[in-house]
Design a protein around this motif. Sequence first.
Motif, PDB file in Angstrom:
ATOM      1  N   LEU A  24     -11.491  54.807  47.205  1.00 29.96           N
ATOM      2  CA  LEU A  24     -10.857  53.824  48.095  1.00 29.96           C
ATOM      3  C   LEU A  24     -11.644  53.677  49.396  1.00 29.96           C
ATOM      4  O   LEU A  24     -11.840  52.583  49.909  1.00 29.96           O
ATOM      5  CB  LEU A  24      -9.402  54.221  48.395  1.00 29.96           C
ATOM      6  CG  LEU A  24      -8.659  53.278  49.350  1.00 29.96           C
ATOM      7  CD1 LEU A  24      -8.506  51.883  48.761  1.00 29.96           C
ATOM      8  CD2 LEU A  24      -7.286  53.835  49.708  1.00 29.96           C
ATOM      9  N   LYS A  37      -5.408  48.262  49.408  1.00 34.92           N
ATOM     10  CA  LYS A  37      -4.860  48.776  50.673  1.00 34.92           C
ATOM     11  C   LYS A  37      -4.548  50.268  50.592  1.00 34.92           C
ATOM     12  O   LYS A  37      -4.171  50.778  49.537  1.00 34.92           O
ATOM     13  CB  LYS A  37      -3.560  48.044  51.030  1.00 34.92           C
ATOM     14  CG  LYS A  37      -3.699  46.535  51.141  1.00 34.92           C
ATOM     15  CD  LYS A  37      -4.644  46.110  52.246  1.00 34.92           C
ATOM     16  CE  LYS A  37      -4.756  44.605  52.325  1.00 34.92           C
ATOM     17  NZ  LYS A  37      -6.052  44.172  52.840  1.00 34.92           N
ATOM     18  N   TYR A  38      -4.619  50.917  51.741  1.00 38.17           N
ATOM     19  CA  TYR A  38      -4.156  52.306  51.855  1.00 38.17           C
ATOM     20  C   TYR A  38      -2.664  52.306  52.156  1.00 38.17           C
ATOM     21  O   TYR A  38      -2.223  51.634  53.100  1.00 38.17           O
ATOM     22  CB  TYR A  38      -4.884  53.015  53.000  1.00 38.17           C
ATOM     23  CG  TYR A  38      -4.225  54.332  53.377  1.00 38.17           C
ATOM     24  CD1 TYR A  38      -4.506  55.502  52.671  1.00 38.17           C
ATOM     25  CD2 TYR A  38      -3.291  54.397  54.406  1.00 38.17           C
ATOM     26  CE1 TYR A  38      -3.883  56.700  52.995  1.00 38.17           C
ATOM     27  CE2 TYR A  38      -2.658  55.590  54.736  1.00 38.17           C
ATOM     28  CZ  TYR A  38      -2.956  56.732  54.026  1.00 38.17           C
ATOM     29  OH  TYR A  38      -2.323  57.911  54.342  1.00 38.17           O
ATOM     30  N   GLY A  39      -1.904  53.044  51.370  1.00 36.23           N
ATOM     31  CA  GLY A  39      -0.481  53.184  51.686  1.00 36.23           C
ATOM     32  C   GLY A  39      -0.028  54.620  51.645  1.00 36.23           C
ATOM     33  O   GLY A  39       1.088  54.938  52.057  1.00 36.23           O
ATOM     34  N   CYS A  40      -0.881  55.515  51.103  1.00 29.07           N
ATOM     35  CA  CYS A  40      -0.480  56.922  51.043  1.00 29.07           C
ATOM     36  C   CYS A  40      -1.654  57.861  50.785  1.00 29.07           C
ATOM     37  O   CYS A  40      -1.656  58.983  51.247  1.00 29.07           O
ATOM     38  CB  CYS A  40       0.596  57.140  49.979  1.00 29.07           C
ATOM     39  SG  CYS A  40       0.002  56.949  48.282  1.00 29.07           S
ATOM     40  N   GLY A  41      -2.636  57.435  50.011  1.00 28.35           N
ATOM     41  CA  GLY A  41      -3.733  58.337  49.658  1.00 28.35           C
ATOM     42  C   GLY A  41      -3.280  59.453  48.734  1.00 28.35           C
ATOM     43  O   GLY A  41      -3.927  60.487  48.627  1.00 28.35           O
ATOM     44  N   LEU A  42      -2.158  59.260  48.057  1.00 23.08           N
ATOM     45  CA  LEU A  42      -1.559  60.330  47.254  1.00 23.08           C
ATOM     46  C   LEU A  42      -1.253  59.880  45.827  1.00 23.08           C
ATOM     47  O   LEU A  42      -0.529  60.556  45.109  1.00 23.08           O
ATOM     48  CB  LEU A  42      -0.266  60.818  47.927  1.00 23.08           C
ATOM     49  CG  LEU A  42      -0.417  61.389  49.339  1.00 23.08           C
ATOM     50  CD1 LEU A  42       0.944  61.634  49.975  1.00 23.08           C
ATOM     51  CD2 LEU A  42      -1.240  62.673  49.317  1.00 23.08           C
ATOM     52  N   VAL A  44       0.708  57.573  44.979  1.00 23.55           N
ATOM     53  CA  VAL A  44       2.164  57.397  44.935  1.00 23.55           C
ATOM     54  C   VAL A  44       2.557  55.932  45.192  1.00 23.55           C
ATOM     55  O   VAL A  44       3.285  55.333  44.413  1.00 23.55           O
ATOM     56  CB  VAL A  44       2.841  58.332  45.965  1.00 23.55           C
ATOM     57  CG1 VAL A  44       4.286  57.919  46.207  1.00 23.55           C
ATOM     58  CG2 VAL A  44       2.788  59.777  45.476  1.00 23.55           C
ATOM     59  N   CYS A  45       2.072  55.351  46.272  1.00 21.60           N
ATOM     60  CA  CYS A  45       2.558  54.031  46.682  1.00 21.60           C
ATOM     61  C   CYS A  45       1.956  52.905  45.856  1.00 21.60           C
ATOM     62  O   CYS A  45       2.531  51.829  45.756  1.00 21.60           O
ATOM     63  CB  CYS A  45       2.258  53.774  48.148  1.00 21.60           C
ATOM     64  SG  CYS A  45       0.526  53.361  48.459  1.00 21.60           S
ATOM     65  N   LYS A  46       0.769  53.140  45.301  1.00 21.35           N
ATOM     66  CA  LYS A  46       0.087  52.199  44.400  1.00 21.35           C
ATOM     67  C   LYS A  46      -0.447  50.953  45.092  1.00 21.35           C
ATOM     68  O   LYS A  46      -0.801  49.992  44.424  1.00 21.35           O
ATOM     69  CB  LYS A  46       1.020  51.801  43.242  1.00 21.35           C
ATOM     70  CG  LYS A  46       1.551  53.010  42.466  1.00 21.35           C
ATOM     71  CD  LYS A  46       0.462  53.669  41.676  1.00 21.35           C
ATOM     72  CE  LYS A  46       0.914  54.931  40.987  1.00 21.35           C
ATOM     73  NZ  LYS A  46      -0.162  55.557  40.217  1.00 21.35           N
ATOM     74  N   CYS A  48      -3.181  50.635  46.501  1.00 22.90           N
ATOM     75  CA  CYS A  48      -4.632  50.524  46.315  1.00 22.90           C
ATOM     76  C   CYS A  48      -4.995  50.141  44.883  1.00 22.90           C
ATOM     77  O   CYS A  48      -6.177  50.083  44.545  1.00 22.90           O
ATOM     78  CB  CYS A  48      -5.310  51.838  46.696  1.00 22.90           C
ATOM     79  SG  CYS A  48      -4.900  53.222  45.615  1.00 22.90           S
ATOM     80  N   ASN A  58      -5.880  54.119  40.600  1.00 22.73           N
ATOM     81  CA  ASN A  58      -5.708  54.200  42.044  1.00 22.73           C
ATOM     82  C   ASN A  58      -6.897  54.890  42.700  1.00 22.73           C
ATOM     83  O   ASN A  58      -7.019  56.115  42.649  1.00 22.73           O
ATOM     84  CB  ASN A  58      -4.379  54.873  42.369  1.00 22.73           C
ATOM     85  CG  ASN A  58      -3.250  53.938  41.980  1.00 22.73           C
ATOM     86  OD1 ASN A  58      -2.755  53.960  40.854  1.00 22.73           O
ATOM     87  ND2 ASN A  58      -2.917  53.026  42.882  1.00 22.73           N
ATOM     88  N   CYS A  60      -7.658  55.718  45.523  1.00 18.39           N
ATOM     89  CA  CYS A  60      -7.448  56.733  46.563  1.00 18.39           C
ATOM     90  C   CYS A  60      -7.474  58.131  45.977  1.00 18.39           C
ATOM     91  O   CYS A  60      -7.559  59.109  46.709  1.00 18.39           O
ATOM     92  CB  CYS A  60      -6.124  56.513  47.290  1.00 18.39           C
ATOM     93  SG  CYS A  60      -4.673  56.850  46.277  1.00 18.39           S
TER      94      CYS A  60
HETATM   95  S1  FES Z   1      -3.007  54.516  48.660  1.00 18.88           S
HETATM   96 FE1  FES Z   1      -1.093  54.955  47.773  1.00 18.88          FE
HETATM   97  S2  FES Z   1      -1.611  55.102  45.685  1.00 18.88           S
HETATM   98 FE2  FES Z   1      -3.517  54.786  46.606  1.00 18.88          FE
END
Ligand code: FES
Lengths: 158, 780
Positions: A24, A37-42, A44-46, A48, A58, A60
């Motif tokens: 990412l 987009k970055y939404g969590c880097g985990l 989880v939020c999807k 990216c 994903n 990230c």
């Molecule tokens: S930033 Fe949330 S899943 Fe990749």
Amino acid sequence: MPTQKFTLNGKPVAVDVEDDVRLLWVLRDKLGVTGPKYGCGLNVCKSCTSHINGKAFNPCSVPVSDIKATDEVTTIEGLADTVGSTLHPMQEAWLEIDVAQCGYCQPGQIMAAVAKVKQVRAAGREITDADLDEIRNICRCGTYHRIREAIVKGAEGM
Amino acid sequence: MVQQPDDITSDDATPDGVDRRQFIGYLLAGSTLIAAAPLGSGIFAPDRADAAIPSVPELADVFDLTDLQTLAAMPTSNLIAIQIHTDGTASFALPRAEVGQGITTSTAMIIAEELDLPLDKVHITLAPARPELVFNQLTGGSNTTNSTYTPIRVAAAIARGALLDAAAILLGDNVHNLSTQLGQVIAKSGAKVSYGDLALKAAIPKSTTKHVTLKDASSFKIIGTPQKRIDAHDIVTGKKTFAMDMSVPNALPTMVCRAPSIKGTPKSVQNAAEVKAMPGITDVAMISTGVAVRGETFGQCIDAVRALQVTWNKGTEDASSDATILAALKRAELPMVLPKLPLLTKSIDATFTFRFASNTALEPNCAIADVRKDGAEIWAGMKSPLVAQKEIASKLGMTIKQVKVNVVEGGGSFGRKLFQDAALEAAEASQAMGKPVKLMWHRTDEFRHGRTHPMSTSHVRASYLGKEVLACEQRHTSISTDFTHGLGEMLTSYAAKLPAGDYTFAQSIFMLTQTTPYNFGVTTQLLNEVDKGFNTGSMRNIYSPNVRCAQELIVDQLAAQLRPDKDPYKFRQQFLKDPRMRAVLDKAAEVGDWGRAMPTGTAQGIAVHAEYKGACAAVVEIDCRPATVNRKIPEAYTGPRVTKVVFVVDVGLPVNPLGLQAQMMGGIMDGIALALSSSLHLENGHFAEGSWDDYHYTRQWNTPPELELVVMPTTTGVPGGAGEFGVAASFAATACAYARATGTMPTEFPINHQEAFTFTPLPVSPPIPQSPTNGLQTTY
Ligand code: FES
Ligand code: FES
């Protein structure tokens, strides 16, 4: 510093960056491709969500060195090209239903939707409410219901 | 650029007998045609400024926060301007923030309507901080359209008039023989001239005052019609640019290592040199909220934040947990002053608890700052840019003039972007490092250190005798809400007009926004707030969702006591004060097929809400049967499922019904989350949640498969608020449906707060988690 090579939106890219940097950030911070987009880097939020060899993933949560030189990465910016058009049918559906609010989650939503439709088609069926329920992408603006409508509509054009 | 009206001559005599649609604006000197109107001017609503303020407790019925924001803006006669360009387009810099609520689209519609210009020829940008607007550049309280509707129309109408005048000269015709249509002036003779060709000819060397009559609403062709978002194409192609997507030269990724507990501050860093030598890292600097690291990529910043060894000062809430806060709220509750009631009066008495909730948007806090010795430039999504500018200037030791604040479109706000937490940090870090920075919060920071909607309790007591409700009292007790973003500033100037004078800002806002919409005899609603130790703010509304949810649950209880049929709908119909409220209620009951037979374990709930000059009602259907509650979705909190929502809204004048429906949809998703699933758990000074899989905001598996949004036709002719409006009624209706499906009235929200965690809390040190590496195993 190692050079990372792969195909991005139909074009070969080479970028000098350490192996463990997640894809990412290579896309966004090194290559200036900011659709994912970055939404969590985990994972989880999807937000990216992009495609690798046509499947949703994903970036990230993938070290750039795990991407092989032969891998094709597609971000929202390259989605329309995969159908040789200015807009993918899923993007058309998004416009028709007027899904977006702030828009931050929507590139990821669209990329997830396209992959989901392909996945159920590969299993020989059409998208159901149960499939829609499993989509994990967060939309903090709460556009979920229009997303559901748009996926069904977009699938018709795919 | 907007010119101030100090050098303006008047070429128009004031007309006799100014009618309701006659207004004053300006033609401004410029290279092309520029028409302007004062934002929030007293001239457009002469009866407003003198509006009598009624006494408490029903203040909000007639004079609410919307009025206050509009009224507070009146003394600042500053201009907003529409410019016509030679390519036939019109441009306008909106002094508000677009964060997803659709105001750029609705503003473009208003201009297109009054100017007779196609919608796609209107370009809206967001104005940077304009100090001369004083407190008139705050996006909050769902007030944008209410406060800008008329001034924008006035400016557009003046522009249209100037185009007609210029065309008359050009065509050698009389203005009365000319009309406008789709960006052209058309003569009776059939001659046509485009706005683009008139833009230069209509430009004037000296600014003048103009009188203008606005279009009659009956001739509207665009206002009131469903229009898609003007930024939709950019969004679906990934082109829409948020602060994080901007490229400002040398503004490298920057993140902050934060304390293990709320508002903890850094004391010393043990390994700054070591961390600075990590791959990609360029700078490490202590700032007031933590230790900032700057590097080539955000990924490397995450590594650096995790590697930092920092000694921390204590936070503000280190000894606090959910239980201690609840006890503090109980102690702070104001007493009921039960009026003298007849013998045999019975009462219903209940206290509801509303847990901390996170107002994080999907775009985390982010700002770009380029601080030089002699000045600074900031880019961020900000709803209160003037307060931001002031705070940043004082933090940097600069004057306001030295700080340029650019407002970037935001990826959601819900109250979060009323504050400029990231912009302040970015400015501080850029100054400390001597380099531009692009500062972003990690998602885990967002939940643990970001602003929350404060925990509160609401105690309601309704007293009744026979078939009448004699009194309804409510005592709302909350952790303090931070109002330092400018609403407070706005109130200061009107403090003298506020009831009794002795109230805090929070109490004043509470009274300006809260009502009991029913004929319940003596009604009192009071707020007390305690403990300023938390990072708080509003969250898609301030008090209403919680206050109204508590009230509506009690209303259902009253219905069960006072009506033989126990019908919550008919009870509301009988007791509602306002005909607009009854109309939305009836419509919701009709469209929602109220009272239909449903299986055991499922039920309907109904609720209403009035605020922002509007009325709305929701009918919610819920399924609480075990098979549904325990449905399996991997790593998901499922719980009761809202299966259907019918939502009816009357905003007075729906400018863009499609956008209005979108806002209601979003509000409904928030309402469902507040009722059923989303809260923060406070444990020893920090929140346990650190990810979207911990904090259960509504996901697809919680989304109602059936949703119907009904927009009522124009009632008042004045556009009310939309952004926050959908939450309270849908929250309350979901709670009422749950109570009816399970036979137990919930008193704790969300209802799952006391259940065992569905997740393992992330550690607080290091403060943020490492990104996974298995992303190629979860492809589909
Ligand atoms: S930033 Fe949330 S899943 Fe990749
Ligand atoms: S549109 Fe704002 S997060 Fe989905």
